[in-house]
Design a protein around this motif. Sequence first.
Motif, PDB file in Angstrom:
ATOM      1  N   GLU A   1      46.197  41.619  35.706  1.00 46.09           N
ATOM      2  CA  GLU A   1      44.836  42.054  36.065  1.00 46.09           C
ATOM      3  C   GLU A   1      44.141  42.718  34.888  1.00 46.09           C
ATOM      4  O   GLU A   1      42.940  42.510  34.657  1.00 46.09           O
ATOM      5  N   ASN A   2      44.886  43.529  34.126  1.00 46.99           N
ATOM      6  CA  ASN A   2      44.297  44.168  32.944  1.00 46.99           C
ATOM      7  C   ASN A   2      43.828  43.122  31.940  1.00 46.99           C
ATOM      8  O   ASN A   2      42.777  43.277  31.303  1.00 46.99           O
ATOM      9  N   PHE A   3      44.609  42.075  31.773  1.00 45.81           N
ATOM     10  CA  PHE A   3      44.268  41.012  30.832  1.00 45.81           C
ATOM     11  C   PHE A   3      42.999  40.279  31.260  1.00 45.81           C
ATOM     12  O   PHE A   3      42.095  40.046  30.463  1.00 45.81           O
ATOM     13  N   LEU A   4      42.912  39.960  32.536  1.00 39.75           N
ATOM     14  CA  LEU A   4      41.770  39.177  33.023  1.00 39.75           C
ATOM     15  C   LEU A   4      40.522  40.031  33.168  1.00 39.75           C
ATOM     16  O   LEU A   4      39.404  39.520  33.052  1.00 39.75           O
ATOM     17  N   GLY A   5      40.673  41.342  33.433  1.00 42.69           N
ATOM     18  CA  GLY A   5      39.522  42.205  33.583  1.00 42.69           C
ATOM     19  C   GLY A   5      38.595  41.741  34.675  1.00 42.69           C
ATOM     20  O   GLY A   5      39.025  41.377  35.777  1.00 42.69           O
ATOM     21  N   ASP A   6      37.300  41.694  34.364  1.00 40.32           N
ATOM     22  CA  ASP A   6      36.301  41.246  35.362  1.00 40.32           C
ATOM     23  C   ASP A   6      36.497  39.802  35.759  1.00 40.32           C
ATOM     24  O   ASP A   6      36.042  39.370  36.813  1.00 40.32           O
ATOM     25  N   ARG A   7      37.183  39.008  34.902  1.00 34.88           N
ATOM     26  CA  ARG A   7      37.391  37.599  35.214  1.00 34.88           C
ATOM     27  C   ARG A   7      38.351  37.417  36.385  1.00 34.88           C
ATOM     28  O   ARG A   7      38.462  36.323  36.932  1.00 34.88           O
ATOM     29  N   ALA A   8      39.076  38.497  36.755  1.00 29.17           N
ATOM     30  CA  ALA A   8      40.013  38.409  37.876  1.00 29.17           C
ATOM     31  C   ALA A   8      39.303  38.428  39.211  1.00 29.17           C
ATOM     32  O   ALA A   8      39.889  38.131  40.256  1.00 29.17           O
TER      33      ALA A   8
ATOM     34  N   GLU B   1      41.595  28.269  28.120  1.00 30.80           N
ATOM     35  CA  GLU B   1      42.739  28.891  27.469  1.00 30.80           C
ATOM     36  C   GLU B   1      43.168  30.143  28.231  1.00 30.80           C
ATOM     37  O   GLU B   1      44.370  30.400  28.410  1.00 30.80           O
ATOM     38  N   LEU B   2      42.197  30.935  28.684  1.00 29.06           N
ATOM     39  CA  LEU B   2      42.507  32.101  29.504  1.00 29.06           C
ATOM     40  C   LEU B   2      43.192  31.681  30.805  1.00 29.06           C
ATOM     41  O   LEU B   2      44.157  32.305  31.247  1.00 29.06           O
ATOM     42  N   GLU B   3      42.681  30.608  31.403  1.00 28.23           N
ATOM     43  CA  GLU B   3      43.254  30.127  32.672  1.00 28.23           C
ATOM     44  C   GLU B   3      44.699  29.670  32.476  1.00 28.23           C
ATOM     45  O   GLU B   3      45.567  29.947  33.309  1.00 28.23           O
ATOM     46  N   ALA B   4      44.967  28.965  31.377  1.00 28.99           N
ATOM     47  CA  ALA B   4      46.325  28.478  31.115  1.00 28.99           C
ATOM     48  C   ALA B   4      47.289  29.645  30.942  1.00 28.99           C
ATOM     49  O   ALA B   4      48.422  29.628  31.467  1.00 28.99           O
ATOM     50  N   THR B   5      46.850  30.676  30.217  1.00 25.76           N
ATOM     51  CA  THR B   5      47.689  31.863  30.034  1.00 25.76           C
ATOM     52  C   THR B   5      47.943  32.558  31.360  1.00 25.76           C
ATOM     53  O   THR B   5      49.082  32.930  31.683  1.00 25.76           O
ATOM     54  N   ALA B   6      46.881  32.731  32.133  1.00 18.94           N
ATOM     55  CA  ALA B   6      47.012  33.429  33.418  1.00 18.94           C
ATOM     56  C   ALA B   6      47.939  32.684  34.369  1.00 18.94           C
ATOM     57  O   ALA B   6      48.759  33.296  35.066  1.00 18.94           O
TER      58      ALA B   6
ATOM     59  N   TRP C   1      49.546  43.392  23.644  1.00 14.78           N
ATOM     60  CA  TRP C   1      49.284  42.110  22.978  1.00 14.78           C
ATOM     61  C   TRP C   1      48.262  41.282  23.750  1.00 14.78           C
ATOM     62  O   TRP C   1      47.420  40.595  23.143  1.00 14.78           O
ATOM     63  N   LEU C   2      48.294  41.355  25.070  1.00 12.96           N
ATOM     64  CA  LEU C   2      47.311  40.607  25.869  1.00 12.96           C
ATOM     65  C   LEU C   2      45.904  41.146  25.651  1.00 12.96           C
ATOM     66  O   LEU C   2      44.931  40.376  25.571  1.00 12.96           O
ATOM     67  N   LEU C   3      45.779  42.465  25.551  1.00 11.41           N
ATOM     68  CA  LEU C   3      44.449  43.046  25.338  1.00 11.41           C
ATOM     69  C   LEU C   3      43.913  42.702  23.957  1.00 11.41           C
ATOM     70  O   LEU C   3      42.712  42.508  23.777  1.00 11.41           O
ATOM     71  N   LYS C   4      44.816  42.590  22.963  1.00  6.51           N
ATOM     72  CA  LYS C   4      44.385  42.126  21.633  1.00  6.51           C
ATOM     73  C   LYS C   4      43.835  40.704  21.732  1.00  6.51           C
ATOM     74  O   LYS C   4      42.806  40.376  21.129  1.00  6.51           O
TER      75      LYS C   4
END
Length: 292
Positions: free
Chosen positions: A284-291, A252-257, A238-241
């Motif tokens: 880490e999979n969710f954030l990808g390169d953003r991690a 929004e990504l930051e709030a989720t993380a 679901w996170l990858l979707k």
Amino acid sequence: MAKKSPRKESEHVTQTKDILRERIPKPNNMEILELIKQLKLEKAFGYARKLLERTCKSLDPKTDAQRTLKLAQEHALCTYKDPDLPVSDRLDRALRILDAADTIRETQNQETLGLAGAIFKRKWEAGGQKTHLEQSLYHYLRGYQQGAANDQGYTGINAAFVLDQLAGLEARQAHSAGMSSTTAEERWKQARQIRKELTETLPKLADQDVTLNESYWFLVTIAEAFFGLTDYDQADDWLLKAAALPDIPPWELEATARQLASLARIQSPDDPPEAGSGAWETLENFLGDRAQ
């Protein structure tokens, strides 16, 4: 060293400033809400707050109660998120705005209750007072009791999160005294029950309305429910979707993380993020390169 050029303001901020200075005609309420939506995406909460404050003053609740409440809820949201105001001031202001529009003690409106829960949660983050976390839980649970499907799981997933936070606090306090906490165990049990209902209810909504598969917050709500149940494979899907959706605002990504990281720390309190547990790998999979 050359001076940096000032950041160019967006067309939405420029339009808002022109409205506030009465250089252009005031848009209708539908146009105001669309403009507010764009300002929120840009994190221009201060301008959104000022525009909503002026708009709400001109409304008559007797002529359009539903629209008036919607604008007041947006006003409360943008007020409590406005970084230009001192934290305690903006949180108290937001509660007053919300309560004036929809008496918090009496309302069954899930949006109002969810906002009240979020404001008290932010009070806890700012001051560390457990009573604020308990008040946050009270409002989220009241929202959840109105039906998880009715707000796409928003109040329910946050109630479960706050239950975990309270349980963690109580378990640590008991452990330091050489005891165990039955209250903490009950809170964890309730959080699990809420998440199980969400994982059963929300995917069915997506089957009934395929447009929900394009809603970032809906997808990460389901993901967080599975994450909280330590079903990391489902959470990962679901996170990858959600991460694959276009143009997700960074905040929004930051709030989720941040919320998932808080859960991971509760689930694996003795493991550092680099320990490679399922929770941290999923994040880490969710954030990808953003991690990086």
